[in-house]
Design a protein around this motif. Structure first.
Motif, PDB file in Angstrom:
ATOM      1  N   LEU A 181       0.824  -1.207   0.000  1.00 59.18           N
ATOM      2  CA  LEU A 181       0.000   0.000   0.000  1.00 59.18           C
ATOM      3  C   LEU A 181       0.860   1.259   0.000  1.00 59.18           C
ATOM      4  O   LEU A 181       0.535   2.249  -0.667  1.00 59.18           O
ATOM      5  CB  LEU A 181      -0.949  -0.017   1.193  1.00 59.18           C
ATOM      6  CG  LEU A 181      -2.102  -1.020   1.053  1.00 59.18           C
ATOM      7  CD1 LEU A 181      -2.768  -1.260   2.397  1.00 59.18           C
ATOM      8  CD2 LEU A 181      -3.116  -0.521   0.029  1.00 59.18           C
ATOM      9  N   THR A 182       1.961   1.228   0.718  1.00 54.86           N
ATOM     10  CA  THR A 182       2.884   2.365   0.710  1.00 54.86           C
ATOM     11  C   THR A 182       3.438   2.597  -0.687  1.00 54.86           C
ATOM     12  O   THR A 182       3.510   3.735  -1.167  1.00 54.86           O
ATOM     13  CB  THR A 182       4.038   2.117   1.699  1.00 54.86           C
ATOM     14  OG1 THR A 182       3.500   1.992   3.015  1.00 54.86           O
ATOM     15  CG2 THR A 182       5.043   3.260   1.658  1.00 54.86           C
ATOM     16  N   ARG A 183       3.799   1.511  -1.360  1.00 55.28           N
ATOM     17  CA  ARG A 183       4.376   1.624  -2.699  1.00 55.28           C
ATOM     18  C   ARG A 183       3.340   2.116  -3.706  1.00 55.28           C
ATOM     19  O   ARG A 183       3.623   2.991  -4.538  1.00 55.28           O
ATOM     20  CB  ARG A 183       4.942   0.264  -3.110  1.00 55.28           C
ATOM     21  CG  ARG A 183       5.451   0.146  -4.544  1.00 55.28           C
ATOM     22  CD  ARG A 183       6.389   1.240  -4.944  1.00 55.28           C
ATOM     23  NE  ARG A 183       7.441   1.493  -3.964  1.00 55.28           N
ATOM     24  CZ  ARG A 183       8.162   2.605  -3.913  1.00 55.28           C
ATOM     25  NH1 ARG A 183       7.925   3.585  -4.785  1.00 55.28           N
ATOM     26  NH2 ARG A 183       9.092   2.760  -2.999  1.00 55.28           N
ATOM     27  N   VAL A 184       2.127   1.570  -3.664  1.00 51.50           N
ATOM     28  CA  VAL A 184       1.089   1.982  -4.612  1.00 51.50           C
ATOM     29  C   VAL A 184       0.687   3.430  -4.386  1.00 51.50           C
ATOM     30  O   VAL A 184       0.487   4.191  -5.341  1.00 51.50           O
ATOM     31  CB  VAL A 184      -0.142   1.055  -4.505  1.00 51.50           C
ATOM     32  CG1 VAL A 184      -1.303   1.604  -5.323  1.00 51.50           C
ATOM     33  CG2 VAL A 184       0.214  -0.348  -4.987  1.00 51.50           C
ATOM     34  N   LYS A 185       0.611   3.838  -3.134  1.00 51.04           N
ATOM     35  CA  LYS A 185       0.264   5.226  -2.841  1.00 51.04           C
ATOM     36  C   LYS A 185       1.319   6.169  -3.389  1.00 51.04           C
ATOM     37  O   LYS A 185       1.004   7.211  -3.985  1.00 51.04           O
ATOM     38  CB  LYS A 185       0.109   5.429  -1.330  1.00 51.04           C
ATOM     39  CG  LYS A 185      -0.394   6.818  -0.958  1.00 51.04           C
ATOM     40  CD  LYS A 185      -0.652   6.931   0.535  1.00 51.04           C
ATOM     41  CE  LYS A 185      -1.198   8.314   0.887  1.00 51.04           C
ATOM     42  NZ  LYS A 185      -1.474   8.438   2.347  1.00 51.04           N
TER      43      LYS A 185
END
Length: 259
Positions: A28-32
């Motif tokens: 989720l950190t990467r996609v955000k």
């Protein structure tokens, strides 16, 4: 420990549940970060129990509502060629775990054709390759996945690239039909190594003592024709997320305490 793009690093958690939680949060950190300025993120999902558990953890994570899912396209590294509603389909498992619970446009979910779609196995592979080509960039006939999830079999297989089979070394197609798979079901469609390795980040998720040998061989530089996971490599990062049971044969200098 900082790793160069050529390095493979290992992140170890005590339990499989902790691995799942870590991977979901990192994803989720990467996609955000990828979609923050309106950029598209292509993601390749994997099947199996652990893959579904990661997606369920994503669905339940407090960061999930913060993502603009209209900017994310979902693909699969491989698919079982069975009926569209068969529980064996990776897409069915992924939908139940995550995709049915987020606001992602239908056209952003790129499934491999099912056995009851009217297409043959060969046609399903060709159609999947054509869909990938619609999003190709940098002179390639496929997108570069922001994150490519790969499960790993005890025999070292990734996607449906099994040891000592022709699909492992194929470079002339984006997707291939697989027949007589050593692991049921017998018929599948798989992405090839050039597509998987065009990913910016390849994340391999392994849990359980039965995966220790495959992980050890991959990190020791085994031949990818014999141990396909040894040939998995992201352009920016290649990270093995593992539990302590799977990490029995990991060299100390490859363990990343900072990731």
């Amino acid at each position: 420990m900082e790793a160069s793009s050529a390095d493979k690093v290992v992140v170890i958690e005590q339990t499989s549940a902790a691995v799942v939680a870590r991977v979901a949060d990192r994803f989720l950190t990467r996609v955000k970060a990828r979609t923050r300025n309106g950029r598209i993120a292509h993601v390749a999902l994997s099947g199996g129990t652990t893959g579904a558990a990661v997606l369920q953890a994503v669905a339940e994570h407090p960061k999930t509502p913060q993502i603009d899912w209209s900017l994310v396209h979902f693909w699969w590294g491989d698919e079982r060629f069975v009926a569209h509603d068969d529980d064996d389909r990776n897409a069915v498992q992924s939908r139940r775990a995550l995709l049915d619970h987020i606001e992602v446009p239908a056209e952003n979910v790129h499934e491999v054709a099912a056995s009851d779609s009217g297409l043959t196995l060969d046609e399903a592979a060709t159609a999947y390759a054509a869909d990938l080509a619609r999003f190709g960039g940098e002179g390639e006939a496929w997108p570069s996945f922001a994150v490519c999830f790969l499960g790993v079999g005890a025999d070292g297989h990734i996607a449906s690239l099994f040891p000592d089979r022709a699909e492992v070394t194929a470079t002339d197609a984006a997707a291939l039909p697989v027949r007589d798979s050593p692991k049921p079901p017998a018929e599948r469609v798989t992405l090839t190594r050039p597509v998987l390795n065009a990913s910016k980040r390849v994340w391999l998720v392994l849990t359980g003592a039965d995966k220790a040998s495959a992980l050890g061989l991959a990190l020791a530089g085994a031949s990818y024709t014999n141990v396909p996971v040894a040939g998995a490599k992201g352009r920016k990062r290649t990270v093995f997320f593992v539990d302590e049971a799977a990490a029995a044969e990991v060299p100390e200098d490859l363990i990343d305490q900072s990731y």
